[in-house]
Write a protein that holds these residues in place. Structure first.
Motif, short mmCIF file in Angstrom:
data_model
loop_
_atom_site.label_atom_id
_atom_site.label_comp_id
_atom_site.label_asym_id
_atom_site.label_seq_id
_atom_site.Cartn_x
_atom_site.Cartn_y
_atom_site.Cartn_z
N GLY A 97 -33.46 4.78 -12.01
CA GLY A 97 -33.41 6.07 -12.69
C GLY A 97 -32.49 7.06 -12.00
N ARG A 98 -32.14 6.78 -10.76
CA ARG A 98 -31.21 7.63 -10.01
C ARG A 98 -29.83 7.01 -9.88
N SER A 99 -29.61 5.96 -10.61
CA SER A 99 -28.32 5.27 -10.53
C SER A 99 -27.27 5.96 -11.40
N PRO A 100 -26.00 5.79 -11.10
CA PRO A 100 -24.94 6.33 -11.96
C PRO A 100 -25.07 5.81 -13.41
N TRP A 101 -25.51 4.56 -13.57
CA TRP A 101 -25.70 4.00 -14.90
C TRP A 101 -26.74 4.81 -15.68
N ALA A 102 -27.84 5.15 -15.03
CA ALA A 102 -28.88 5.94 -15.69
C ALA A 102 -28.35 7.30 -16.10
N VAL A 103 -27.60 7.93 -15.22
CA VAL A 103 -27.04 9.25 -15.50
C VAL A 103 -26.03 9.16 -16.64
N ASP A 104 -25.13 8.17 -16.57
CA ASP A 104 -24.11 8.01 -17.61
C ASP A 104 -24.71 7.74 -18.98
N THR A 105 -25.79 6.97 -19.03
CA THR A 105 -26.42 6.61 -20.31
C THR A 105 -27.55 7.57 -20.69
N LYS A 106 -27.81 8.54 -19.83
CA LYS A 106 -28.90 9.51 -20.05
C LYS A 106 -30.25 8.80 -20.21
N GLN A 107 -30.45 7.78 -19.40
CA GLN A 107 -31.67 6.98 -19.44
C GLN A 107 -32.45 7.07 -18.12
N GLU A 108 -32.35 8.21 -17.45
CA GLU A 108 -32.99 8.35 -16.15
C GLU A 108 -34.49 8.08 -16.22
N ALA A 109 -35.17 8.66 -17.20
CA ALA A 109 -36.63 8.49 -17.30
C ALA A 109 -36.99 7.04 -17.61
N LEU A 110 -36.27 6.42 -18.52
CA LEU A 110 -36.53 5.03 -18.88
C LEU A 110 -36.37 4.12 -17.68
N LEU A 111 -35.29 4.30 -16.93
CA LEU A 111 -35.01 3.42 -15.80
C LEU A 111 -35.92 3.70 -14.61
N LEU A 154 -23.17 10.99 3.35
CA LEU A 154 -22.54 10.64 2.08
C LEU A 154 -21.98 11.90 1.43
N THR A 155 -20.82 11.77 0.86
CA THR A 155 -20.22 12.91 0.17
C THR A 155 -20.34 12.78 -1.34
N ASN A 156 -20.62 11.58 -1.83
CA ASN A 156 -20.75 11.37 -3.26
C ASN A 156 -21.84 10.35 -3.53
N SER A 157 -22.92 10.77 -4.13
CA SER A 157 -24.01 9.85 -4.44
C SER A 157 -24.19 9.66 -5.94
N VAL A 158 -23.20 10.10 -6.73
CA VAL A 158 -23.35 10.01 -8.19
C VAL A 158 -22.28 9.17 -8.88
N ALA A 159 -21.13 8.98 -8.26
CA ALA A 159 -20.06 8.21 -8.91
C ALA A 159 -20.31 6.71 -8.74
N ALA A 160 -20.13 5.97 -9.81
CA ALA A 160 -20.31 4.52 -9.77
C ALA A 160 -19.19 3.88 -8.96
N VAL A 161 -19.54 2.97 -8.08
CA VAL A 161 -18.56 2.22 -7.32
C VAL A 161 -18.19 0.96 -8.10
N CYS A 162 -19.19 0.31 -8.63
CA CYS A 162 -18.98 -0.90 -9.41
C CYS A 162 -19.20 -0.55 -10.88
N THR A 163 -18.24 -0.83 -11.70
CA THR A 163 -18.37 -0.48 -13.12
C THR A 163 -18.42 -1.72 -14.01
N SER A 164 -18.68 -2.87 -13.42
CA SER A 164 -18.75 -4.12 -14.16
C SER A 164 -19.90 -4.96 -13.67
N MET A 165 -20.50 -5.73 -14.55
CA MET A 165 -21.57 -6.63 -14.16
C MET A 165 -21.02 -7.94 -13.62
N ASP A 166 -19.72 -8.18 -13.76
CA ASP A 166 -19.12 -9.44 -13.32
C ASP A 166 -18.94 -9.49 -11.83
#
Length: 166
Positions: A97-111, A154-166
């Motif tokens: 729920g605190r991941s960049p994916w959750a924030v990007d998809t607005k699914q923080e509560a679900l995750l 840490l200076t950035n805890s919100v930007a995704a480092v990995c943007t692919s599942m591969d």
């Protein structure tokens, strides 16, 4: 994943935790000094949540599946202890729920709910194994880091480092 396939990226070749335990126990035995490390849950949460987000399953079904995955992990840890593992360290899923994916998809509560149900069901299923099983609370650690990133240099805890599942 603990027992289900495919993995979060859709692959079927990745061994589940259950398959890895099966393979190990088929030809190995534990000694008194062995430390067994088990880390899982993220792929289960990602796969189940993605199915709920896309409408392939309901939120209720997602939570039921993740609760079962947590209990399945407990069953695998019990197998390890029953087979003679005296030191098992388990890391569940971090708070997605605190991941960049959750924030990007607005699914923080679900995750958050998804991550919590997996970890809680695992913990309940092994509550009596405290002499042999140590749980590393990755969710708590991530919560601390994301609440105060500068404390952890840490200076950035919100930007995704990995943007692919591969």
């Amino acid at each position: 994943r603990v027992a289900a396939k495919p993995d979060a990226a859709g692959g079927t070749a990745t061994l589940t935790v259950q398959e890895q335990v099966d393979a190990f126990l088929a030809s190995n035995a534990f000694t008194s000094g062995d430390l067994v490390l088990v880390g899982t849950g993220v792929s289960d949460v990602v796969a189940e949540a993605q199915a709920a987000i896309t409408g392939a399953q309901t939120r209720t079904q997602m939570l039921a599946n993740l609760g079962q995955a947590g209990r399945d992990l407990g069953a695998q840890v019990r197998r390890l202890v029953k087979a003679g593992a005296t030191h098992v360290l388990v890391t569940g899923t971090y708070n997605l729920g605190r991941s960049p994916w959750a924030v990007d998809t607005k699914q923080e509560a679900l995750l958050l709910e998804a991550s919590t149900i997996f970890n809680d069901q695992f913990l309940v299923s092994v509550v009596d194994l405290g002499a042999n099983v140590l749980y590393v609370d990755a969710a708590l650690q991530l919560n601390l880091v994301t609440a105060s990133p500068a404390t952890y240099s840490l200076t950035n805890s919100v930007a995704a480092v990995c943007t692919s599942m591969d």
